[in-house]
Write a protein that holds these residues in place. Structure first.
Motif: not given
Length: 149
Positions: A1-7, A77-81, A144-148
């Motif tokens: 959904m979003t890369n805006d995750q809490p710290d 269900s969260y694949q691929p990222e 692993q983080r997905i690079s944006t």
């Protein structure tokens, strides 16, 4: 959904990747309890796999296998990222460990844990078998983080 995750999420990811599985569980559980879907299920899947790997380190084969499977099922269900994480790669790595454990069975959990680089007990002293982690054909999974770009 979003890369805006809490710290705290990224702190949990770092703890997971540093093999601090119990700390990761505590960190992610704190945000999981307050989260709403779809993040809630995502956090729960990761923390279940963290607890599974913690159980593996304690040579608890059943706890490791059951929680690894449950965590993987939650994350499928969260694949691929999702949330900036390569879920597909994480699940592929986790599936290798689960298969290894299932093939070995509960009587060989100690050998599998040692092969995967978990500390081993010798005369009451823990030895960190870091060379084993490097040499293992089945490294422990990492988030692993997905690079944006």
């Amino acid at each position: 959904m979003t890369n805006d995750q809490p710290d705290q999420f990224w702190q949990g990811v770092e703890q997971f990747n540093q093999r601090q599985f119990y700390a990761c569980h505590d960190t992610l559980e704190a945000i999981w309890m307050e989260a709403s879907e779809p993040d809630r299920r995502f956090y729960q899947g990761i923390l279940q796999i963290a607890v599974a790997l913690y159980h593996l380190g304690n040579q608890n084969w059943q706890g490791a296998v059951v929680l690894m499977g449950e965590g993987m099922n939650r994350l499928r269900s969260y694949q691929p990222e999702y949330a900036g994480i390569d879920v597909e790669g994480f699940l592929a790595q986790t599936a290798q460990i689960l298969k290894l454990l299932q093939e070995a069975g509960p009587n060989r959990v100690s050998a599998i844990a040692q092969q995967l680089g978990y500390p081993i007990q010798r005369n009451g002293q823990e030895e960190a078998a870091m060379e084993t982690i490097q040499a293992s054909t089945h490294p422990l999974p990492t988030l692993q983080r997905i690079s944006t770009q």
